[in-house]
Scaffold this active site. Sequence first.
Site, PDB file in Angstrom:
ATOM      1  N   ASP A   1      88.963 -14.390  32.386  1.00  0.00           N
ATOM      2  CA  ASP A   1      87.563 -14.438  31.967  1.00  0.00           C
ATOM      3  C   ASP A   1      86.884 -13.161  32.452  1.00  0.00           C
ATOM      4  O   ASP A   1      86.884 -12.868  33.651  1.00  0.00           O
ATOM      5  CB  ASP A   1      86.906 -15.667  32.623  1.00  0.00           C
ATOM      6  CG  ASP A   1      85.775 -16.235  31.804  1.00  0.00           C
ATOM      7  OD1 ASP A   1      85.002 -15.443  31.233  1.00  0.00           O
ATOM      8  OD2 ASP A   1      85.652 -17.476  31.743  1.00  0.00           O
TER       9      ASP A   1
ATOM     10  N   GLU B   1      82.432 -14.720  23.774  1.00  0.00           N
ATOM     11  CA  GLU B   1      81.484 -15.834  23.733  1.00  0.00           C
ATOM     12  C   GLU B   1      80.198 -15.328  23.089  1.00  0.00           C
ATOM     13  O   GLU B   1      79.565 -14.415  23.613  1.00  0.00           O
ATOM     14  CB  GLU B   1      81.194 -16.339  25.152  1.00  0.00           C
ATOM     15  CG  GLU B   1      80.275 -17.554  25.154  1.00  0.00           C
ATOM     16  CD  GLU B   1      79.626 -17.836  26.513  1.00  0.00           C
ATOM     17  OE1 GLU B   1      79.212 -18.987  26.742  1.00  0.00           O
ATOM     18  OE2 GLU B   1      79.508 -16.923  27.336  1.00  0.00           O
TER      19      GLU B   1
ATOM     20  N   HIS C   1      83.528 -25.616  29.861  1.00  0.00           N
ATOM     21  CA  HIS C   1      82.937 -25.908  31.174  1.00  0.00           C
ATOM     22  C   HIS C   1      81.402 -25.942  31.136  1.00  0.00           C
ATOM     23  O   HIS C   1      80.784 -26.224  32.149  1.00  0.00           O
ATOM     24  CB  HIS C   1      83.416 -24.858  32.170  1.00  0.00           C
ATOM     25  CG  HIS C   1      82.942 -23.477  31.800  1.00  0.00           C
ATOM     26  ND1 HIS C   1      83.386 -22.816  30.668  1.00  0.00           N
ATOM     27  CD2 HIS C   1      82.033 -22.666  32.366  1.00  0.00           C
ATOM     28  CE1 HIS C   1      82.777 -21.659  30.590  1.00  0.00           C
ATOM     29  NE2 HIS C   1      81.944 -21.526  31.600  1.00  0.00           N
ATOM     30  N   ASP C   2      80.811 -25.593  30.004  1.00  0.00           N
ATOM     31  CA  ASP C   2      79.349 -25.599  29.886  1.00  0.00           C
ATOM     32  C   ASP C   2      78.842 -26.781  29.076  1.00  0.00           C
ATOM     33  O   ASP C   2      77.632 -26.914  28.865  1.00  0.00           O
ATOM     34  CB  ASP C   2      78.866 -24.315  29.190  1.00  0.00           C
ATOM     35  CG  ASP C   2      79.148 -23.063  30.006  1.00  0.00           C
ATOM     36  OD1 ASP C   2      79.131 -23.152  31.241  1.00  0.00           O
ATOM     37  OD2 ASP C   2      79.376 -22.007  29.395  1.00  0.00           O
TER      38      ASP C   2
ATOM     39  N   ASP D   1      82.724 -13.207  28.534  1.00  0.00           N
ATOM     40  CA  ASP D   1      81.533 -14.001  28.820  1.00  0.00           C
ATOM     41  C   ASP D   1      80.290 -13.397  28.160  1.00  0.00           C
ATOM     42  O   ASP D   1      80.096 -12.176  28.202  1.00  0.00           O
ATOM     43  CB  ASP D   1      81.360 -14.007  30.349  1.00  0.00           C
ATOM     44  CG  ASP D   1      80.304 -14.982  30.814  1.00  0.00           C
ATOM     45  OD1 ASP D   1      80.455 -16.186  30.567  1.00  0.00           O
ATOM     46  OD2 ASP D   1      79.318 -14.544  31.436  1.00  0.00           O
TER      47      ASP D   1
HETATM   48  C1  GLC Z   1      78.571 -18.132  30.118  1.00  0.00           C
HETATM   49  C2  GLC Z   1      79.436 -19.021  30.964  1.00  0.00           C
HETATM   50  C3  GLC Z   1      78.559 -19.836  31.858  1.00  0.00           C
HETATM   51  C4  GLC Z   1      77.785 -18.891  32.745  1.00  0.00           C
HETATM   52  C5  GLC Z   1      77.037 -17.825  31.920  1.00  0.00           C
HETATM   53  C6  GLC Z   1      76.590 -16.682  32.787  1.00  0.00           C
HETATM   54  O1  GLC Z   1      77.762 -18.842  29.254  1.00  0.00           O
HETATM   55  O2  GLC Z   1      80.267 -19.799  30.149  1.00  0.00           O
HETATM   56  O3  GLC Z   1      79.279 -20.761  32.617  1.00  0.00           O
HETATM   57  O4  GLC Z   1      76.866 -19.602  33.515  1.00  0.00           O
HETATM   58  O5  GLC Z   1      77.848 -17.271  30.932  1.00  0.00           O
HETATM   59  O6  GLC Z   1      77.670 -15.902  33.205  1.00  0.00           O
END
Ligand code: GLC
Length: 548
Positions: free
Chosen positions: A102, A245, A319-320, A203
Amino acid sequence: MEGSKNKDWWKQCVIYQIYPKSFQDSNGDGIGDLNGIIQRLDYLQELGIGAIWLSPVCQSPQDDNGYDISDYQEIDPMFGSMEDMERLIQEAENRGIRMIMDLVLNHTSDEHAWFVEAKKSRENPYHNYYVWRDGEEGVLPNDMKSCFGGSAWEWVPEVGQYYLHQFSVKQPDLNWENETVREELYRMIRWWMEKGVGGFRLDVIDQIAKEPDRKITNNGPRLHEFIQELSRETFQRGNLITVGEAWGATPELAKKYSNPDGSEFSMVFQFEHIVLDQEEGKEKWDLAPLPFLELKRVLARWQEELYQCGWNSLFWDNHDLPRIVSRWGNDMEYRTESAKMLAVLLHGMQGTPYIYQGEELGMTNVQYQIEEYRDIETLNMYLERKVKGYKESDIMESIYAKSRDNARTPMQWEDAANAGFTEGKPWMKVNPNYREINAKSQVGDPDSVFSCYQALIQMRKQYSVFVDGKFQLLLPEDERFFAYTRENQDGKLYVICNFYGEPAECSLDEDWGKMELLYCNYGKENGNGGNSAIAYQPYEARIYLLRQ
Ligand code: GLC
Ligand code: CA
């Protein structure tokens, strides 16, 4: 490794996401770690996955569970050492599994050496690594908000300036306009590539090209220029999978991101289907029902638009997000059936499927006392809404439905103390339903959710139509069934899912007797020929194959 010469190896395989803190503890400190993952690789091999996306394990103060990195080239001691990481890469490879790291490139931790320097003075060589604006204490540069609540600006008296943080105040945004920053990041990525990783998940990548003066957060004007440079300087030098993402992605943008010419990424995570039960202008915490017909339209559009000119990622959970079986399935009476139905629906589509740890067991959401929650986003929202005068019970309802901690409870391995996750005190409470829902009871049981995922992964390997078949939505206006076909030169798949908890009849008029039933979540005896061909039980899902 099998398929390693194949440029598009990631189109055939299924990827498993590990949230390391909650996966497996190996040393009794209550926190999952790299050695714990190594112990569970055989389980993952048995499931049949081809790669692991590992949420961040680099050195971090853990303000946002590792998404606040203070050293990109060290492993956080909580998770183990660099030797453990190297061993994990090797052990996974021995089992035909690649490791996807990641990459958090939008921001660092405020404890990263760059930021520690940057805030010393305006003349410091690292100052310009971050995004600063002049101002006076108490007079914010503008009203931009952090994704975790509150202002996106934080005052630093030493330099008499504000820095930008799109996430927590401990996650200062990197300044991508600065070429030196970009080069530092590329060097770091190449260093990880030399360690033999199989790819990267990027990310919040659509937020790197922010322009705070115009309040632009995602999809900034220079976004694709930056990504193409990043890809050229790093990923294109290896046979990697990359997934960005991108909460702001539309199919149009996704065609750029996942251009088959390889100029950006392999694919992106888009969230159009995920935010459907969030009403326009409302927060995710304001609960609303799922518009089912809209879900079909959105997923079908992504399938059609990216066909042969891009590539989809397929996921329900990460995980979110809350657990899908609790969200759009039924985590009580029909937990097993609905978990499998959702799996079938997703894995039959075109794209690379992702399984989030525990999804393959049908793990569910939790309802804890507020003291048991750990997630910064959840806790911030709780305080904010308290101050605004929301009712305690309403706040808790939202947390039960949407908190990120629903996905972060420890993995349920067996019916033993702490579900076999740790011999110590777990960093977050284990879901009390681990006695019924756990890996040990499901592996080897042909009727388990685990076996369903296993079967789906095998089918993808066995039938090319899962990988390249053209998608067509059936029954778009039907209020109960999610049905579609996939077709290529070898055959035509019918994926038919009763999305709800009542028996229903499917109005599709086909010669079912001519077809082979590849899968049915109520067992294969069911559903072939006669009346049963159109009668579906609650959450029943079938896959038929018509060979050409
Ligand atoms: C992404 C991650 C999340 C994190 C955010 C800031 O959305 O998946 O878990 O809090 O980025 O890094
Ligand atoms: Ca540990």
